[in-house]
Design an enzyme around this catalytic site. Structure first.
Site, short mmCIF file in Angstrom:
data_model
loop_
_atom_site.label_atom_id
_atom_site.label_comp_id
_atom_site.label_asym_id
_atom_site.label_seq_id
_atom_site.Cartn_x
_atom_site.Cartn_y
_atom_site.Cartn_z
N HIS A 54 0.85 -1.19 0.00
CA HIS A 54 0.00 0.00 0.00
C HIS A 54 0.89 1.24 0.00
CE1 HIS A 54 -3.22 -2.71 1.93
NE2 HIS A 54 -3.39 -2.63 0.63
N HIS A 59 2.93 -3.33 7.02
CA HIS A 59 1.90 -2.34 6.64
C HIS A 59 1.90 -1.17 7.61
CE1 HIS A 59 -0.74 -4.51 3.66
NE2 HIS A 59 0.11 -5.45 4.00
N GLU A 115 1.23 3.80 2.89
CA GLU A 115 1.74 3.35 4.18
C GLU A 115 3.27 3.42 4.19
OE1 GLU A 115 -2.16 0.49 4.50
OE2 GLU A 115 -0.19 -0.44 4.54
N GLU A 164 1.41 -4.31 11.41
CA GLU A 164 0.83 -2.98 11.22
C GLU A 164 1.55 -1.98 12.12
OE1 GLU A 164 -1.65 -2.11 9.24
OE2 GLU A 164 -2.75 -3.95 8.76
ZN LIG Z 1 -1.85 -1.77 4.37
#
Ligand SMILES: [Zn+2]
EC number: 3.4.17.24
Length: 1099
Positions: free
Chosen positions: A796, A893, A799, A978
């Site tokens: 992504h 992420h 990010e 994350e």
């Molecule tokens: Zn992500």
């Protein structure tokens, strides 16, 4: 023992005796007995009245005693029994309200009704009503609703009777079905007769009538009735009267009551129209502005603000189309899905819906027969959790045939060939070869790429000497003509602080990067580099009323349209962008560089700009990432920036997160760094309409505004703003190139090109391990048999924090510490540091050039449209085939709605626990190994929070890397890691925003975690493993109960100010009394959030 008490006790026993007698009479229940009963009742009453109340009386079951009696004595008896306080509860629990309704119906048949009796009955009902959850239903079924309304109609002048009747009516209306029924019977008009005209006589009556009216108007049918009766202007005029006359603010409740009525009427479209036509915006704006200085009037201001926001006419975003400004023609267009849709809908205006009349099909949809809301007590169930046990059990799927996979052997030279040969190939050589082959690349293009030094704007800061004391005033006389080749710019010497950074190398790397807009410029921050500041950057404390004041400024645009400039200063959609030449009156904007994202800038006031973000390429949404340049600022002036087309329903910008700013003058004077900036930050729903095409088919949606204010401290500066610390694809290439320089003879480092992206950028694949100790067979054997660790990041593009964590990991792995050496000797690392280079280069937030979220393509990636996913998955399939599936897979992420760093993993058992399919779960045996790594990380990394981890497999995530790698490749330790974009609320960094230092530290600590995992899983250390397992088992029960383990829960506590005015605040207490609300994370609406699957969760 004193005398009075004795008397009471005697009295009690007599009462009890009489009650028993009454009960017997009722048992027989003949007509003759009625008279006897009446007499007995009168006696009881007399005793109670003369001797005081008695608790014993209430032990009696009222229902069985008093209640075939429909006479006045019975009512009076109840009056006495009821008393007040807790006794009401007892009364209700004994069925008292039902009896009262029976009495009311009977009494209503007397013509004319006995006023005194009606008064008493309503007083009793008013007391009992609020304690009885079924009061509304009982009232309706008994027919009492209309008795009360008719009584009111006939006694409008009788204030004594009016009050209890209104009190009862207020309770009736709390039930929506009753409200509709009462409306049909004229209750709305009746209430208006009571509240209009303005009068300070009998305010308590007025208050109750307004409450009842407010409750009635929650029903859309009643709201329609009020609009049809032209009652909106009446309410506004009345509100204005109260506002003017209640100078000492003694009648807040009445003023609030009037606003609640307006708030409920404006829930329907016609109501909003009537409100606008009656000049409601101006009236509420003026009254609120006058209320602002008095803090106790906040509830009025807040409700007014809510109404105004709701009624604010919907605007069109100032764009020709929601599709990205940049066009990229796909080699083939998917047959279905949002991208196909995008190519099909070429004609329609996709910025707003053609007609907004379709917004409401309301009103007549209400019916008064549906079941009661208090009966729908069932708990919402999260239907996103996977419940199919077959799907849950990892099912290793061989995927492509081995013949096809064999080509991936070349990425695993360390496993097969003679290692001495294998180390020759290097990343840079590969890249060069690629670029030279690529016929699309015109070598001349590179010549035009300018070093930022030549880009003007900053040339004023050219240096004569080499001093670093380039003050902020050095450029005051603009030596514009010195720009271009003449100027020599002092480049901050960051080599010592940033060993992986090299400005010249960066420019070289940019030349090989392919962007859709064919960028020719380099942004200064990427060129100079970022040295993490040493000062602390705490989470920003929210200022009281900040959102409200911003919204008022927005409303002023409507009230005073002439004050608005509406001057477009930057517009990527016009070829002559930037639109405005430097006229000294406006800021200059620029976003035409790698990872840049800003589509349009409109100057709305002298120091205020509306900014519009660009959609991801081949998409019409995903507006979140921004990165742009500003120049031409005035020093010391506060500018307000509004990003007006955000999409998420809430943001960490409401919870302490600030934007990032980079000052080029600051960099030149020795502080090359991004710093957290911005005051008066908030994020709220705005009045720009979002077309259903751009909102996934949903109609009536709006965008959100992120607003922040800032001032600039250097004259002639060039500043950059970003959503998070930028990390471009060219930066990655530079870092990889510099990492090579860190290689020692002991380190085995190989850089391959996994594949090329749609946009023509190479996707690097790294292999890092330790060289074998010698050429001996044993050592070579040990070398080849090391377990594999597979890491990836940045699927992504928005990010960027994931790249900083990855940088930390890579630097640690290439380090000289004994731990790093030990780690390399323990494992072979396979790393794809940037899964979506095209998205990164082109300033996308979420997608690749195919307009799709690559982390939703793992189940069935297309080699043409999703090459990086296709080939990464193939690498893993190849490894599974040769029985070398990695020990750990982790995809890095960033998370925009939670704090701290945490992991998502996959566990059948924990998923089953969450869904309560208990039957099958009891005999499930699952190795708890998946918990070990997160557990270790929570012990060694201060930013890591075990409490935020989740191991639930969701349906919506079934095509993510984590789930597919777990299920198809069979890797038990398959994770998404994350990292917060905001900051930490636990551990050493609690209360601080996250910076690149902490992110890189996390990347290094991840490596340490793997080292510890090695010790635990190593054959020699069973005991450790057992300790850990028991540790984990010990926490199991806690984990299951703890709501924070729930994957969808966000770190956003109950809201301070209503971000979304349309989120029905029907609840009377919805207005915030205190902005800093509760700190409690336990959110009762927890389950409601679960349905917001698109916006809330990201993996
Ligand atoms: Zn992500």
């Amino acid at each position: 023992m004193n005398k009075p008490k004795m008397t009471t006790e005697k009295g009690n026993s007599k009462v009890l005796m009489l009650l028993a007698q009454l009960e017997r009479i009722n048992g027989e229940a003949t007509v003759k007995d009625a008279e006897t009963a009446r007499q007995v009742t009168a006696k009881i009453l007399h005793l109670i009245q003369t001797q005081g109340e008695s608790r014993h009386t209430y032990k009696y079951n009222l229902q069985s005693s008093v209640f075939n009696l429909c006479n006045r004595s019975a009512v009076l008896l109840m009056c006495s029994l009821l008393g007040r306080g807790r006794r009401v509860g007892v009364f209700v629990s004994k069925g008292g309200t039902g009896i009262l309704f029976q009495l009311l119906i009977t009494a209503s048949k007397e013509l004319p009704p006995n006023e005194e009796l009606m008064l008493q009955l309503h007083s009793l009902l008013a007391k009992a009503g609020p304690k009885d959850r079924k009061f509304g239903v009982k009232a309706r079924l008994s027919g009492a609703l209309h008795v009360t309304v008719n009584l009111l109609k006939e006694n409008l002048q009788n204030t004594k009777l009016l009050l209890p009747c209104l009190q009862v009516l207020r309770v009736y209306c709390a039930n929506s079905v009753n409200a509709i029924s009462l409306g049909k019977n004229g209750a709305v008009e009746l209430m208006f007769k009571i509240v209009v005209p303005y009068s300070k006589k009998n305010t308590s009556l007025l208050k109750v009538a307004l409450d009842a009216l407010g409750a009635l108007l929650k029903s859309k049918t009643n709201a329609h009735r009020a609009v049809d009766g032209s009652l909106v202007p009446v309410l506004l005029a009345l509100y204005l009267d109260w506002h003017r006359n209640d100078t000492r603010h003694r009648h807040m409740q009445i003023r609030k009551g009037l606003l609640v009525c307006l708030r409920n009427i404006t829930n329907i479209k016609l109501g909003r129209k009537a409100f606008i036509e009656a000049d409601g915006m101006r009236i509420l704006y003026i009254t609120s502005t006058e209320c602002l200085p008095v803090r106790t009037l906040d509830p009025l201001v807040n409700t007014s603000s809510l109404i105004m926001r709701k009624c604010f006419p919907k605007n069109r975003l100032p764009l020709p189309s929601m599709k990205s400004t940049f066009h990229y023609q796909l080699p083939h267009i998917p047959a279905a899905g949002p991208v196909a849709q995008l190519y099909m809908d070429d004609v329609a205006d996709d910025v707003v819906d053609e007609s907004d009349d379709n917004e409401e099909t309301e009103a007549d949809t209400e019916n008064d027969t549906e079941n009661e809301e208090d009966e729908k007590d069932h708990r919402a169930v999260n239907d996103d959790i996977e419940t199919d046990l077959n799907k849950l059990h990892p099912k290793r799927s061989p995927g492509r045939p081995f013949e096809e996979l064999r080509v991936y052997e070349r990425f695993f030279l360390e496993l097969s060939e003679d290692f001495q040969v294998s180390i020759l190939g290097t990343w840079r050589q590969n890249i060069r070869a690629k670029i030279n082959q690529d016929k699309h690349i015109n070598q001349n293009e590179f010549k035009h790429i300018q070093s930022p030094l030549l880009l003007g704007g900053i040339t004023a800061c050219c240096v004569g000497g080499g001093g670093s004391n380039l003050g902020s005033d050095c450029g005051s006389e603009g030596p514009e003509d010195e720009g271009g080749e003449g100027g020599v710019l002092e480049v901050p010497d960051t080599a010592l602080l940033l060993p992986l950074h090299d400005p010249d190398l960066y420019v070289e790397m940019v030349k090989g990067t392919h962007s859709v807009p064919k960028y020719l410029e380099v942004a200064y921050p990427d060129y100079f580099g970022h040295v993490a500041p040493t000062f602390r950057e705490p989470l920003l404390e929210r200022v009281y009323g900040v959102q409200r004041s911003k919204i008022f400024q927005d409303i002023e645009r409507l009230i005073h349209p002439n004050d608005i400039l509406d001057k477009v200063v930057y517009d990527l959609d016009v070829p002559s962008c930037p639109v405005i030449e430097d006229d000294g009156e406006s800021l200059k904007f620029n976003s035409q560089f790698e990872s840049g994202n800003l589509r349009k800038a409109v100057q709305v006031r002298k120091y205020e700009y509306d900014l519009v973000l660009n959609s991801d390429i081949n998409s019409n949404h995903y507006h979140q990432w921004f990165y742009f340049e500003v120049s031409g600022m005035r020093v010391g002036t506060t500018y307000r920036f509004n990003i007006i087309n955000c999409e998420k329903s809430n943001s960490q910008f409401n919870y302490g997160m600030q934007v990032l700013m980079y000052s080029v003058q600051g960099a030149i004077s020795g502080r090359p760094c991004w710093v957290r900036t911005g005051t008066d930050i908030c994020y709220y729903k705005n009045h720009f309409a979002r077309s259903s095409i751009a909102a996934g088919g949903q109609k009536g949606k709006s965008y959100y505004t992120l607003t922040f204010s800032t001032s600039f401290s250097h004259k002639d500066d060039v500043c950059y703003f970003a959503y998070h610390y930028p990390y471009t694809y060219s930066t990655l290439k530079m870092h990889l190139s510099k990492l090579e320089a860190l290689r020692t003879p002991q380190i085995y480092l190989r850089q391959d090109v996994l594949c090329e992206t749609l946009g023509g950028n190479a996707c690097p694949l790294l292999t890092i391990t330790a060289m074998p100790e010698s050429n001996s067979t044993d050592h070579i054997c040990q070398f080849r048999n090391r377990p594999l660790i597979f890491l990836s990041a940045r699927v992504h593009p928005g990010e960027t924090n994931a790249s900083w964590v990855m940088k930390g990991t890579l630097e640690f792995l290439m380090g000289t510490s004994p731990l790093a050496a030990s780690l390399r000797e323990s494992y072979i690392f396979k790393i794809v540091p940037m899964l979506n280079p095209d998205g990164v280069v082109n300033g996308n937030h979420r997608c690749s050039l195919s307009g799709e979220d690559l982390n939703r393509q793992w189940q069935n990636p297309s080699p043409e449209l999703h090459p990086t996913i296709y080939h990464t998955k193939s690498l893993l399939q190849y490894l599974a085939h040769i029985q070398r599936a990695p020990l750990v897979f982790c995809d890095y992420h960033g998370h925009s709605r939670k704090k701290n760093v945490f992991m998502y993993g996959c566990s059948v058992k924990e998923t089953v626990w969450q869904t309560n399919i208990c039957a099958a779960s009891s005999d499930l045996h699952e190795d708890l190994g998946y918990r070990a790594l997160p557990k270790i990380l929570s012990q060694i990394a201060p930013v890591f929070s075990m409490a935020s981890c989740s191991f639930v497999v969701e349906r919506s995530k079934e095509s993510t890397a984590r789930v597919v790698v777990w299920r198809e490749i069979g890797i038990q330790r398959s994770y998404t890691m994350e990292s917060t974009l905001c900051g930490c609320d636990q551990g050493k960094y609690k209360g601080l925003q996250i910076g690149t230092r902490e992110l890189e530290e996390m990347g290094a600590q991840f490596c340490l975690g793997l080292l510890r995992l090695k010790r635990l899983t190593g054959l020699h250390n069973h005991q450790h493993l057992l300790d850990l397992e028991s540790d984990i088992t010990g926490t199991q029960s806690k984990v299951v109960i703890c709501p924070t383990t729930y994957v969808m829960e966000e770190d956003e506590p109950s809201i301070l100010e209503a971000i979304d005015y349309s989120a029905e605040s029907n609840d009377e207490d919805a207005e915030p009394e205190n902005e800093h609300g509760s700190e409690v994370h336990e959110n009762p609406d927890h389950f409601d959030q679960l349905s917001d699957s698109e916006t809330n969760h990201r993996v």
